[in-house]
Motif scaffolding. Structure first.
Motif, PDB file in Angstrom:
ATOM      1  N   PHE A  57      32.810  35.754  35.265  1.00 56.50           N
ATOM      2  CA  PHE A  57      32.287  36.240  36.545  1.00 56.50           C
ATOM      3  C   PHE A  57      33.351  36.329  37.627  1.00 56.50           C
ATOM      4  CE2 PHE A  57      28.596  34.229  34.407  1.00 56.50           C
ATOM      5  CZ  PHE A  57      27.916  35.405  34.141  1.00 56.50           C
ATOM      6  N   VAL A  58      34.504  35.695  37.432  1.00 61.18           N
ATOM      7  CA  VAL A  58      35.618  35.962  38.353  1.00 61.18           C
ATOM      8  C   VAL A  58      36.706  36.788  37.664  1.00 61.18           C
ATOM      9  CG1 VAL A  58      35.326  34.081  40.000  1.00 61.18           C
ATOM     10  CG2 VAL A  58      36.563  33.654  37.884  1.00 61.18           C
TER      11      VAL A  58
ATOM     12  N   SER B 193      37.774  40.748  38.994  1.00 61.28           N
ATOM     13  CA  SER B 193      39.153  40.794  39.503  1.00 61.28           C
ATOM     14  C   SER B 193      39.971  41.821  38.735  1.00 61.28           C
ATOM     15  CB  SER B 193      39.823  39.432  39.377  1.00 61.28           C
ATOM     16  OG  SER B 193      39.086  38.468  40.068  1.00 61.28           O
TER      17      SER B 193
ATOM     18  N   ALA C 108      47.011  40.340  44.484  1.00 65.30           N
ATOM     19  CA  ALA C 108      46.217  39.105  44.499  1.00 65.30           C
ATOM     20  C   ALA C 108      45.179  39.127  43.377  1.00 65.30           C
ATOM     21  CB  ALA C 108      45.539  38.937  45.858  1.00 65.30           C
ATOM     22  N   PHE C 109      44.464  40.251  43.250  1.00 64.00           N
ATOM     23  CA  PHE C 109      43.434  40.337  42.208  1.00 64.00           C
ATOM     24  C   PHE C 109      44.046  40.307  40.808  1.00 64.00           C
ATOM     25  CE2 PHE C 109      40.415  41.938  45.500  1.00 64.00           C
ATOM     26  CZ  PHE C 109      39.379  41.068  45.207  1.00 64.00           C
TER      27      PHE C 109
ATOM     28  N   LEU D 227      46.843  38.831  39.967  1.00 62.08           N
ATOM     29  CA  LEU D 227      47.256  37.440  39.738  1.00 62.08           C
ATOM     30  C   LEU D 227      46.059  36.588  39.308  1.00 62.08           C
ATOM     31  CD1 LEU D 227      49.717  35.489  40.065  1.00 62.08           C
ATOM     32  CD2 LEU D 227      48.800  34.923  42.306  1.00 62.08           C
ATOM     33  N   ILE D 228      44.922  36.757  40.001  1.00 67.25           N
ATOM     34  CA  ILE D 228      43.708  36.020  39.637  1.00 67.25           C
ATOM     35  C   ILE D 228      43.320  36.352  38.195  1.00 67.25           C
ATOM     36  CG2 ILE D 228      41.238  35.781  40.085  1.00 67.25           C
ATOM     37  CD1 ILE D 228      41.839  36.392  43.032  1.00 67.25           C
TER      38      ILE D 228
ATOM     39  N   THR E  37      33.472  42.003  45.399  1.00 73.21           N
ATOM     40  CA  THR E  37      34.934  42.142  45.471  1.00 73.21           C
ATOM     41  C   THR E  37      35.326  43.480  46.097  1.00 73.21           C
ATOM     42  OG1 THR E  37      34.892  42.841  43.150  1.00 73.21           O
ATOM     43  CG2 THR E  37      35.565  40.576  43.596  1.00 73.21           C
TER      44      THR E  37
ATOM     45  N   TYR F   3      37.600  29.257  39.054  1.00 71.02           N
ATOM     46  CA  TYR F   3      36.899  29.599  40.294  1.00 71.02           C
ATOM     47  C   TYR F   3      37.715  29.178  41.519  1.00 71.02           C
ATOM     48  CZ  TYR F   3      32.734  31.304  38.008  1.00 71.02           C
ATOM     49  OH  TYR F   3      31.865  32.065  37.282  1.00 71.02           O
TER      50      TYR F   3
ATOM     51  N   ILE G  95      41.033  29.042  41.726  1.00 72.14           N
ATOM     52  CA  ILE G  95      42.112  30.020  41.887  1.00 72.14           C
ATOM     53  C   ILE G  95      41.595  31.270  42.591  1.00 72.14           C
ATOM     54  CG2 ILE G  95      43.564  31.650  40.582  1.00 72.14           C
ATOM     55  CD1 ILE G  95      44.797  29.000  40.481  1.00 72.14           C
ATOM     56  N   PHE G  96      40.432  31.737  42.139  1.00 66.21           N
ATOM     57  CA  PHE G  96      39.806  32.929  42.715  1.00 66.21           C
ATOM     58  C   PHE G  96      39.618  32.757  44.218  1.00 66.21           C
ATOM     59  CE2 PHE G  96      35.714  35.193  43.677  1.00 66.21           C
ATOM     60  CZ  PHE G  96      36.113  36.481  43.382  1.00 66.21           C
TER      61      PHE G  96
ATOM     62  N   VAL H  31      43.204  32.103  46.210  1.00 64.23           N
ATOM     63  CA  VAL H  31      44.041  33.313  46.339  1.00 64.23           C
ATOM     64  C   VAL H  31      43.430  34.277  47.350  1.00 64.23           C
ATOM     65  CG1 VAL H  31      44.915  35.350  45.128  1.00 64.23           C
ATOM     66  CG2 VAL H  31      45.081  33.115  44.051  1.00 64.23           C
ATOM     67  N   LEU H  32      42.107  34.485  47.286  1.00 63.04           N
ATOM     68  CA  LEU H  32      41.463  35.410  48.214  1.00 63.04           C
ATOM     69  C   LEU H  32      41.486  34.873  49.648  1.00 63.04           C
ATOM     70  CD1 LEU H  32      38.488  36.985  46.268  1.00 63.04           C
ATOM     71  CD2 LEU H  32      40.819  37.788  46.549  1.00 63.04           C
TER      72      LEU H  32
END
Lengths: 252, 64
Positions: free
Chosen positions: A62-63, A67, A106-107, A109-110, A216, B18, B20-21, B24-25
């Protein structure tokens, strides 16, 4: 400019108008991103059942997946505005392209870190040099290259043009990332969410995923608004409208 | 609640993902806010110096 472009769109291209527009849009997009993000987190972490093979570990999806989608989507936006910037020399397009790069980075990297956290138990390795992972890493380096090139020039607009070229050339990597799971044998699984044809995923897992995708997207618009505003102030610091803002903020 | 936090034994992987998400944001969201402030502060400094210089010029002109 051609007459088929509506006047309001033409006006929106002027830095002070866009600055005000982005300032109005920004809080709404942030609020939407937070609300949708929380709903998606609740759906993904609490309501969705554990996977029958992966247990609760799959919840990283879900992340991770939203991303990854954003990493590619933002690259597309960056490349399109880079093209507009190079052909029509519109200052705002330059700024949108250049300020998209850090958000995309950023996305990406995530995506890489969460993918690594997912892979370590499911594949038994943090990293492997296969097609999907390598092309995703190249995507991150392309973003970093665009950011670096932009800041490497004394003249900001010259830097933006050079970086826009790199962004355009790098678009070749976007389909490679997307289709890498079909073109090569890789550890990474194929797509389970399909635009055409049925998705191979349960509905209770799909809706949090899609909600997070919208969240997002809203976040991207929010972040882009803040970044474009800051960059426009820096670029136009000699102009009257920026001086008025600078003077106005001391009074507060 | 403890069961929820345990994530079926995968807590060490799920929660950092989660975190990290979010981190970072959050950093991405704060960066332009700080940059905008810095740009405006520098501009105000520049304008103040300019005004002081003009004032000085005006003073020497009236002295002469």
């Amino acid at each position: 400019m051609s007459s088929w472009i509506p006047l309001w769109l033409h006006k929106l291209g002027s830095p002070p108008t866009f600055y005000r527009f982005a300032g109005k849009l920004r809080p709404w997009m942030l609020a939407l991103a937070i609300v949708l993000g929380l709903v998606a987190l609740y759906g993904g972490l609490v309501l969705a059942p554990p996977d029958y093979q992966q247990g609760d570990d799959y919840r990283i999806i879900f992340v991770h997946v939203p991303s990854a989608w954003m990493g590619l989507f933002i690259y597309g936006v960056m490349a399109v505005s880079a093209f507009i910037a190079l052909v029509w020399r519109i200052k705002l397009a330059e700024v949108v392209a250049m300020e998209s790069a850090p958000i995309g980075a950023a996305f990406t990297l995530i995506t890489l870190i969460t993918g690594s956290l997912w892979g370590v138990r499911m594949w038994g390795t943090w990293w492997t040099w296969d097609a999907r992972l390598t092309s995703e890493l190249v995507l991150l380096f392309l973003y970093l290259g665009v950011i670096g090139l932009y800041h490497a020039f004394e003249d900001r607009r010259q830097g933006a043009r050079a970086a826009a070229f790199l962004a355009l050339i790098g678009i070749i990597n976007v389909p490679i990332v997307h289709f890498s799971v079909n073109w090569w044998n890789t550890l990474h699984q194929g797509a389970t969410i399909r635009l055409f044809g049925p998705s191979t995923m349960s509905g209770s897992m799909i809706w949090p995923l899609l909600t997070m995708m919208v969240a997002t997207k809203c976040y991207y618009v929010f972040s882009l608004c803040s970044r474009v505003r800051a960059d426009l102030l820096a670029l136009e610091s000699g102009k009257d409208w920026v001086r008025q803002i600078a003077a106005g903020e001391t009074a507060r | 609640m403890t069961q929820f936090l345990a994530m079926g034994g995968y807590a060490v992987y799920v929660w950092p993902a989660y975190a990290i998400f979010l981190v970072v944001l959050l950093a991405d969201a704060l960066a332009p806010v700080l940059r905008r402030r810095r740009v405006l502060r520098e501009l105000r400094g520049r304008l103040a110096r300019q005004a002081a210089r003009q004032q000085r010029h005006a003073d020497t002109a009236t002295d002469a």
